[in-house]
Design a protein around this motif. Structure first.
Motif, PDB file in Angstrom:
ATOM      1  N   UNK A   1      43.711  -8.729 -19.883  1.00 50.76           N
ATOM      2  CA  UNK A   1      42.851  -8.892 -18.713  1.00 50.76           C
ATOM      3  C   UNK A   1      41.499  -9.490 -19.101  1.00 50.76           C
ATOM      4  N   UNK A   2      40.907  -8.980 -20.186  1.00 47.26           N
ATOM      5  CA  UNK A   2      39.569  -9.436 -20.575  1.00 47.26           C
ATOM      6  C   UNK A   2      39.593 -10.864 -21.106  1.00 47.26           C
ATOM      7  N   UNK A   3      40.548 -11.148 -21.994  1.00 49.81           N
ATOM      8  CA  UNK A   3      40.634 -12.504 -22.564  1.00 49.81           C
ATOM      9  C   UNK A   3      40.965 -13.516 -21.467  1.00 49.81           C
ATOM     10  N   UNK A   4      41.853 -13.113 -20.544  1.00 51.02           N
ATOM     11  CA  UNK A   4      42.162 -14.027 -19.444  1.00 51.02           C
ATOM     12  C   UNK A   4      40.912 -14.335 -18.624  1.00 51.02           C
TER      13      UNK A   4
ATOM     14  N   UNK B   1      37.174 -19.148 -17.127  1.00 53.25           N
ATOM     15  CA  UNK B   1      35.978 -19.884 -16.683  1.00 53.25           C
ATOM     16  C   UNK B   1      35.717 -21.138 -17.514  1.00 53.25           C
ATOM     17  N   UNK B   2      35.615 -21.070 -18.873  1.00 51.77           N
ATOM     18  CA  UNK B   2      35.376 -22.318 -19.629  1.00 51.77           C
ATOM     19  C   UNK B   2      36.519 -23.305 -19.520  1.00 51.77           C
ATOM     20  N   UNK B   3      37.749 -22.811 -19.478  1.00 45.63           N
ATOM     21  CA  UNK B   3      38.864 -23.745 -19.337  1.00 45.63           C
ATOM     22  C   UNK B   3      38.843 -24.440 -17.990  1.00 45.63           C
TER      23      UNK B   3
ATOM     24  N   UNK C   1      35.685 -30.931 -15.480  1.00 46.13           N
ATOM     25  CA  UNK C   1      34.853 -31.985 -16.051  1.00 46.13           C
ATOM     26  C   UNK C   1      35.687 -33.174 -16.510  1.00 46.13           C
ATOM     27  N   UNK C   2      36.788 -32.876 -17.189  1.00 47.37           N
ATOM     28  CA  UNK C   2      37.648 -33.958 -17.671  1.00 47.37           C
ATOM     29  C   UNK C   2      38.278 -34.724 -16.511  1.00 47.37           C
TER      30      UNK C   2
ATOM     31  N   UNK D   1      29.021 -26.748 -24.624  1.00 48.46           N
ATOM     32  CA  UNK D   1      28.731 -25.332 -24.402  1.00 48.46           C
ATOM     33  C   UNK D   1      30.006 -24.564 -24.083  1.00 48.46           C
ATOM     34  N   UNK D   2      30.865 -25.156 -23.250  1.00 52.10           N
ATOM     35  CA  UNK D   2      32.113 -24.470 -22.937  1.00 52.10           C
ATOM     36  C   UNK D   2      33.017 -24.377 -24.156  1.00 52.10           C
ATOM     37  N   UNK D   3      33.021 -25.451 -24.974  1.00 56.12           N
ATOM     38  CA  UNK D   3      33.819 -25.405 -26.190  1.00 56.12           C
ATOM     39  C   UNK D   3      33.294 -24.355 -27.150  1.00 56.12           C
TER      40      UNK D   3
END
Length: 886
Positions: free
Chosen positions: A121-124, A129-131, A137-138, A158-160
């Motif tokens: 749950x936490x990792x998802x 959000x960054x993905x 953006x792409x 920053x997201x990377x």
């Protein structure tokens, strides 16, 4: 001591088993002794003794195996992902210790499973959000919506970086789970280390201000890389929970000569008191509103423990707010490291959520850990129950369920309070009316009443059930029509076999035998239903108060009535006139009779309610022989021997007495008596031979079926000649030496075997014999009924009297031993003095009452009362010892 589990306090399974065996033996011996002292017949004492031993065993064994069955059920639930089940562990023996260990293991597995689900749950939540932002953006870059300038690239960077930080946390966690991690100890300048960590944290550009308050002269021995990891995680946590422009303070100092401390404080919302104890737990930050995986603080705690220190949340100073995380570490840690937690395997996959073109996820909140699906093979998610609360394991099925398995399952049976009361009523009635009476109306009434109870419980009343009901009533009527007890016992036993075939719907031989065995086995199989029924009766508000009142009233009546009757002669005479004399022996005998009759009816009722699947009882499938001669040769030898025997019988019949004596050296009477038993056994073996040949002979072609019919038909035809020879031999022997009941019964048995051979011939012609067992039962019942109506003892008496007229000889002693059924034949067929001699002891001292009335005894009493007195006692005694010759 818990009365439901009396052996819980014993600390050894071996001792428990020893106590259980000893107690059951003592109970059985006690009941057997009581029955023997009271003069109870053995066939009444035996079932009560077995029931007492089983009852004590059931009571003492309660709770001994239930934890094992609960563990089996809980393990099956664990295989589906449910770790919430717990085992009831109340005993102090090895099974109880195992149950406690199982509960501990289940709790650990539940915790590990909860952590895995929380990690997903936490990792998802963190990855989404960054993905999503990078994807949007792409897409905008590809579609030409935005240009790849510095601002756009810095956003992507920053997201990377955020994704890289998350991956780094997971890698650090994998190193934690990998086992021991050695420390690279060296002298560390704490201020320099903190300033470097603060400089790296400033790159994140979250808008927070970092303040360093560390003495310049603070030097410690530590693993610099691990301390940097500690600071990075603490600073990242503080930055994420601080408001824009907030201040993050890093301070350090000494705590005596052996320890030093490090504090990271922010100006955020702070840590709630209820979450302060678990913010360092793996995969959980205690408050996910600020984001984060919940891994960073767990890694920080691991670094502190690796150095031999600790970390905790401390409340802020008065007038301040925010979170304060304080680590206390030794200035010179030991070079060893504690063991890390065992590795954990991740097996749950959560698909990424779709995003909009603007880069905003469709749902921004993380899914609840308990709501996450568990992905099975094939990609189909199945819900996994939450394991946060320990739920006791469901009560496992009774032991008897596993004992009888699929052969006798029990499902959907509601408690049978009414049926239990009916069976108890029949048992009480039996205890009142049966003891100390001869076979008669009382026994017939009890049997018919029990049959009515079973008829009420029978779910399907097929034509076979109706036929067996008629036959059973007819067989039971012999207890009223005839005084011979052996005939009534034979009729009752045959009625039991007929009844079990109706209750179980058995058709073939082995299922028929299994149905007969199911009646006594129902006393064990029906225990769970009996327990549920008794439990339901406890909720009937009127029943148990009535029972208690009746018991207390009877006790008061017996105690006070006995005292008053023994203290006053007048009152005692009144009591003696009103109350029948019931000694302890009488009460014991009646108790045994009531228990056996009521228990037998209750067991039969259970078979009627829940019949076993007796048709599954069968021999393994027969594999026919490859060549016809493999079965034809042995059957042909039997046919040849039977044919030779028939030829020998013909030679003896036409050769006469002289030929027999010249050939064998025996008189004809000795010759015919010698082989009757062997011929009866030969008939039984012939039937077995036919069954084996029919099982092994091939039937695939018309030629095979023709050979089978011819060979077995010839064997059966010759067997009928053997049966005729046996009956002829017995007839000649009885003409020479007299008739007895045993010889007549054996004659009837041989005649019934001949009828079975005829039925086998019919089945052979049709090559189908599924109906044979039921036809054999009906024919046996017909033989017993016809024999009962004819009255074997009266028939034997008449034949012996006829023999007296022909030979002038009579076995007076045997004729006198015949029962009341023979009395009318003796009185009317013999001369008056001889009849008076034989019947002088037949007049009953007390005539039967209405419940004990029996037609045979009533007629015998009437006839014996009209017989004249014995004219000469000396002559009578001579006749009894030497026989009578006219």
């Amino acid at each position: 001591m818990n009365p439901d589990r009396p052996l819980d306090g014993v600390r050894s399974v071996k001792v428990k088993l020893g106590l259980l065996v000893a107690a059951s033996i003592v109970a059985a011996s006690l009941v057997s002794t009581i029955g023997d002292r009271a003069g109870v017949p053995g066939w009444f004492t035996l079932p009560v003794t077995i029931a007492a031993a089983l009852g004590v065993t059931q009571w003492l064994a309660r709770g001994m195996t239930s934890p094992l069955r609960e563990m089996t059920a809980a393990a099956a639930r664990m295989a589906t992902g449910d770790y919430s089940r717990r085992v009831t562990a109340t005993s102090a023996d090895e099974v109880g210790i195992l149950a406690q260990a199982f509960n501990t293991m289940a709790a650990d597995l539940a915790g590990a499973d909860s952590q895995r689900r929380q990690l997903v749950a936490t990792v998802s939540h963190e990855l989404r959000t960054p993905l999503a932002a990078q994807q949007a953006l792409l897409e905008n870059l590809v579609d030409g919506v935005v240009r790849p300038d510095d601002a756009v690239l810095r956003t992507a960077l920053a997201q990377a970086e955020r994704l890289g930080g998350l991956v780094g946390d997971l890698l650090d966690l994998s190193r934690v789970d990998g086992g021991r991690t050695p420390l690279a100890l060296a002298l560390v300048d704490v201020r320099e280390l903190v300033e470097a960590a603060v400089a790296e944290a400033g790159v994140s550009r979250r808008g927070t201000v970092h303040v360093v308050d560390v003495p310049a002269a603070l030097h410690v021995t530590a693993d610099a890389a691990r301390l940097r990891q500690l600071l990075a995680n603490l600073l990242d946590n503080a930055d994420r929970h601080s408001p824009p422009g907030g201040r993050v303070t890093v301070s350090a100092g000494t705590d005596g000569s052996e320890r030093w401390w490090l504090v990271v404080a922010d100006e955020g919302k702070g840590i709630p008191v209820e979450h302060a104890g678990r913010i360092f737990d793996r995969f959980g930050s205690g408050d996910d509103s600020g984001g984060g995986t919940g891994i960073g603080l767990a890694i920080a705690s691991w670094v502190c423990e690796l150095h031999g220190g600790s970390i905790a949340s401390v409340p802020p100073a008065p007038g301040e707010h925010g979170a304060r995380l304080r680590a206390v570490l030794p200035r010179s840690p030991r070079p060893t490291s504690p063991e890390a937690d065992p590795p954990q395997r991740l097996e749950t996959v959560v698909p990424a959520q779709p995003t909009t073109r603007t880069g905003v996820p469709e749902a921004s909140s993380a899914p609840a850990a308990g709501d996450l699906p568990r992905v099975e093979a094939g990609g189909r998610p199945t819900p996994r129950p939450a394991a946060s609360a320990a739920v006791p394991a469901a009560t496992p099925g009774p032991v008897v369920d596993s004992l009888f398995g699929d052969l006798w399952p029990e499902a959907g049976l509601a408690p049978q309070v009414r049926l239990l009361l009916l069976c108890l009523g029949v048992g009480v009635l039996s205890a009142i009316v049966l003891p100390y009476r001869g076979l008669g109306v009382a026994l017939f009434a009890v049997l018919v009443l029990g049959g009515a109870v079973l008829w009420h419980t029978k779910r399907a009343r097929s034509p076979w059930t109706r036929l067996t009901a008629v036959l059973c009533v007819a067989l039971a009527s012999l207890s009223v029509l005839r005084a011979a007890e052996w005939l009534t016992v034979l009729a009752v036993l045959l009625g039991i076999v007929l009844l079990t075939t109706a209750l179980t719907d058995a058709k073939r031989l082995l299922p028929l035998l299994a149905g007969v065995a199911s009646w006594p086995l129902a006393a064990v199989r029906g225990l769970p239903l009996l327990g549920r029924t008794v439990a339901v009766t406890s909720r009937i508000h009127v029943l148990w108060p009535v029972v208690r009142t009746a018991v207390v009233s009877v006790v008061a009546l017996v105690v006070f009535g006995g005292l008053f009757a023994s203290g006053d002669a007048v009152f005692g005479s009144w009591a003696g006139a009103l109350v029948p004399h019931l000694g302890w022996d009488s009460l014991t005998f009646r108790t045994f009779v009531g228990f056996v009759m009521g228990g037998a009816l209750l067991a039969a009722a259970y078979v009627a309610l829940n019949p076993p699947k007796v048709e599954r009882v069968a021999l393994p499938g027969a594999r026919p022989v490859a060549h016809p001669w493999e079965w034809l040769v042995p059957v042909g030898l039997v046919v040849a021997l039977s044919l030779a025997f028939v030829v020998a019988q013909a030679a003896a019949l036409f050769g006469g007495h002289a030929y027999v004596q010249r050939t064998t050296g025996l008189t004809y009477a000795d010759y015919v008596h010698q082989g009757f038993g062997q011929l009866t056994v030969a008939t039984l073996l012939t039937l077995l031979t036919v069954a084996l040949a029919a099982r092994k002979a091939p039937r695939s072609t018309s030629h095979d079926r023709f050979l089978l019919r011819v060979a077995l038909g010839s064997l059966c035809a010759l067997t009928l000649l053997v049966v005729a020879s046996a009956l002829h031999r017995m007839d000649l022997y009885q003409q020479a030496y007299g008739f007895t009941v045993l010889r007549v019964v054996v004659d009837a048995f041989e005649l019934w075997l001949g009828l079975l051979v005829v039925l086998v011939l019919v089945a052979g012609v049709r090559l189908s014999g599924w109906w044979l067992p039921r036809a054999a039962l009906v024919s046996a019942a017909a033989f017993v009924l016809v024999g009962g109506l004819v009255s074997p003892e009266a028939w034997v008496a008449e034949r012996n009297i006829d023999r007296l007229a022909a030979s002038g000889k009579l076995d007076v002693d045997y004729l006198r031993s015949l029962g009341p059924d023979a009395t009318p034949s003796i009185a009317t067929g013999l001369p008056g003095p001889l009849a008076s001699c034989l019947l002088r002891d037949r007049t009953p001292l007390e005539p039967d009452d209405l419940l004990g009335w029996n037609l045979g005894r009533a007629r015998a009493g009437q006839v014996a009362a009209t017989v004249a007195a014995v004219p000469d006692p000396v002559t009578c005694t001579t006749w009894l010892h030497t026989g009578y010759q006219r």
